[in-house]
Motif scaffolding. Structure first.
Motif, mmCIF file in Angstrom:
data_model
loop_
_atom_site.group_PDB
_atom_site.id
_atom_site.type_symbol
_atom_site.label_atom_id
_atom_site.label_comp_id
_atom_site.label_asym_id
_atom_site.label_seq_id
_atom_site.Cartn_x
_atom_site.Cartn_y
_atom_site.Cartn_z
ATOM 1 N N SER A 283 0.860 -1.190 0.000
ATOM 2 C CA SER A 283 0.000 0.000 0.000
ATOM 3 C C SER A 283 0.889 1.230 0.000
ATOM 4 O O SER A 283 1.908 1.282 0.694
ATOM 5 N N ARG B 129 0.968 7.230 2.970
ATOM 6 C CA ARG B 129 -0.093 8.241 3.064
ATOM 7 C C ARG B 129 0.511 9.568 3.535
ATOM 8 O O ARG B 129 1.529 9.606 4.248
ATOM 9 N N GLU C 168 2.393 10.461 7.126
ATOM 10 C CA GLU C 168 3.163 9.375 7.741
ATOM 11 C C GLU C 168 4.606 9.808 7.943
ATOM 12 O O GLU C 168 5.145 10.626 7.186
#
Length: 571
Positions: free
Chosen positions: A117, A120, A123
């Motif tokens: 993934s 984001r 982070e």
């Protein structure tokens, strides 16, 4: 899978926070990016933002690995770092760009090139701990069976890089780098590693610089003894190992009359080597007025031997045999050859002169008239394959470039090895062939427009040799001269300093693991430092390669000192 020994998200190694994400990279704030002095924590230096650093991006289930490829200030802040500004209250806000490389699963500890993934915004990003990097490298590497020691991660002496022999040699290897980058150093080290692992390696040394290799059998293709006390081993490459296309490239017959007469002369000489009774007292096959049937019957009966690779014949008789081929196809009846055909004889005079010039050339003696003390290099290789020696080095130092003889001989050697591979000779005992200066022998054609030979033997080894147990290590300073379809077969790239942009582009295209931003590191690599790219590495790894026991040296290979003896060195 061993558990991760150190936390990848250590607050003391905090660099910044993600502010933008793309499929290939992320951007982050670097609040400490303008600090000049490095910090230290737990015995490790923490620079908190330098180009080239490996970083870890915090995730819920995985840690994403990346490398810093750019650090800059927004235009509005660019003057805030100027020491002469009166207003020092301005705060610099550096921005970093991190190229995403792979990930480590936080539960299993397994690392991979994939990123489950994307990071984001918001982070945290940390400087990668050396122990965490070592875990990521080791968990991705195949360590089954024997391992090849490559070196250590740049800047971390404790992070040893080792890969399985299958990863390094099982699907071919390419060592790329400009002059002075350490390409020869790495080549010599890998040769030593094959021998250490009890394997067999054949090194084709075009320059003679690997004469320093220890525990190796050294032979010289061409050259001659300096006297009876000269202990060097000189070998030849007899002309019979050259196929028809090789000879045509050397002798360059014209397409009209000369090529057919040369082809017929070669068949005649091979035939009388099998059936000497067909020759006259001087060892030639005379066709003038002779009955055709016995000759044609003998050619049909011995067709397989005549076409067999390495069929023997006396090359010194070739010029006069061409003359004997210049006859009318029919005499007084169709059952016999006719008399001499004067126009054909005249047309072949220039060819006969070229044949005599090549056969009597001092430079081409190892091919056409080797000394009695010279063994056949193909027999030397065959004996090496069944013997106990581990390294055979064939020096091409004395083999001339004249008439493309060096390229044709190396290509023919590759053909010989591939033929043995197809016969199953390496199935139980694999052979690694190391080809230095590979650009000289790949993706090239030699000969004139009519008699052109494409040097494809080592390209074929790269494409099909692996399934037969024959693999190659290609070393070159000109990656752009290696065919794309050959590089696509290479499983591991060891890339030293590359300055030429075209060469860098070839690496980007061939690897698929780096892009232009990562390629910008290549010109700045130090001597002996390389970027390891391949299936055995979770990401492109900057590695300081282990030096060989004895470095390659051109001083015995014709390099020497270009200054006149006794000339003073300038400061």
């Amino acid at each position: 899978m061993p558990k991760i020994a150190v936390s990848p998200f250590d607050r003391a190694r905090y660099l910044g926070t993600v502010t933008a994400v793309t499929p290939l990279d992320v951007r982050l704030n670097l609040p400490f990016g303008t600090e000049i002095a490095s910090a230290r924590y737990a015995g490790h230096v923490i620079d908190r933002g330098q180009v080239g650093e490996f970083v870890v991006i915090e995730g819920q289930t995985s840690a994403v690995l990346g490398r810093m490829v750019e650090i800059r200030l927004p235009d509005r802040d660019r003057l805030s770092v100027e020491p002469e500004r009166e207003n020092r209250a301005d705060v610099a806000n550096p921005i970093g760009v991190v190229r995403l490389l792979g990930s480590v699963d936080l539960v299993s500890g397994h690392s991979s090139r994939g990123i489950p993934s994307a990071p984001r915004v918001g982070e945290y990003v940390y400087l990668a701990h050396p122990d965490f990097l070592r875990h990521a490298i080791d968990s991705a590497a195949d360590k089954k069976g024997a391992t090849v020691r490559i070196g250590h991660l740049t800047g971390s002496q404790d992070s040893e890089i080792a890969m399985s022999a299958t990863t390094v040699f099982g699907r071919h290897c390419a060592i790329l780098g400009s002059t002075g980058g350490g390409k020869s150093w790495t080549t010599a080290h890998l040769v030593e590693e094959v021998a250490r692992l009890d394997g067999k390696v054949l090194l084709i040394d075009p320059t003679g610089e690997y004469h320093t290799l220890e525990q190796a059998t050294h032979v010289h293709l061409g050259g001659r003894r300096d006297g009876e006390d000269d202990a060097r081993c000189f070998v030849s490459f007899p002309h019979r190992h050259l196929n028809e296309m090789d000879l045509f490239a050397l002798l360059q017959p014209s397409q009209g009359v000369q090529a057919p007469k040369l082809r017929e002369a070669l068949i005649s000489l091979k035939l009388i080597a099998i059936l000497p009774d067909l020759a006259d007292e001087d060892g030639h096959l005379i066709k003038n007025g002779r009955e055709k049937k016995p000759i044609n019957r003998a050619i049909r009966e011995h067709d397989a031997l005549l076409r067999k690779a390495g069929a023997n014949y006396d090359i010194k008789k070739l010029s006069l045999q061409i003359h004997h081929e210049c006859v009318f196809p029919n005499g007084t009846n169709v059952m016999r050859w006719g008399s001499a055909h004067d126009n054909s004889v005249s047309s072949c005079i220039s060819l006969c002169i070229r044949v005599d010039g090549a056969v009597n050339s001092e430079h081409l003696k190892p091919v056409f008239s080797p000394e009695d003390y010279m063994a056949d290099v193909t027999e030397v290789i065959d004996n090496f394959l069944v013997g106990t020696e581990k390294i055979l080095r064939v020096s091409m130092r004395y083999m001339p470039f004249e008439q493309s003889a060096r390229e044709l001989v190396v290509n023919a050697l590759g053909r010989h090895l591939l033929a043995k591979a197809r016969d199953g000779n390496f199935k139980d005992s694999p052979l690694v062939v190391v080809l230095d200066e590979a650009h000289q022998f790949l993706n090239k054609s030699v000969g004139d427009e009519v008699n052109r030979v494409h040097l494809d033997a080592f390209g074929l080894i790269a494409k099909e040799g692996r399934k037969y147990g024959l693999t190659t290590v290609m070393a070159t300073q000109r990656p752009r001269d290696i065919p794309e379809d050959v590089l696509s077969q290479v499983g591991l790239l060891i890339v030293h300093r590359l300055i030429n942009e075209r060469d860098q582009g070839v690496v980007v295209s061939a690897s698929g693991a780096i892009d232009a931003s990562m390629a910008t590191f290549l010109p700045t690599l130090r001597e002996g430092e390389a970027l390891i790219i391949g299936s055995g590495a979770v990401m492109p790894l900057p590695v300081q390669v282990i030096p060989p026991k004895r470095r390659p040296d051109l001083s015995d290979g014709g390099g020497g000192n270009w200054m006149r003896p006794g000339a003073p060195a300038e400061d």
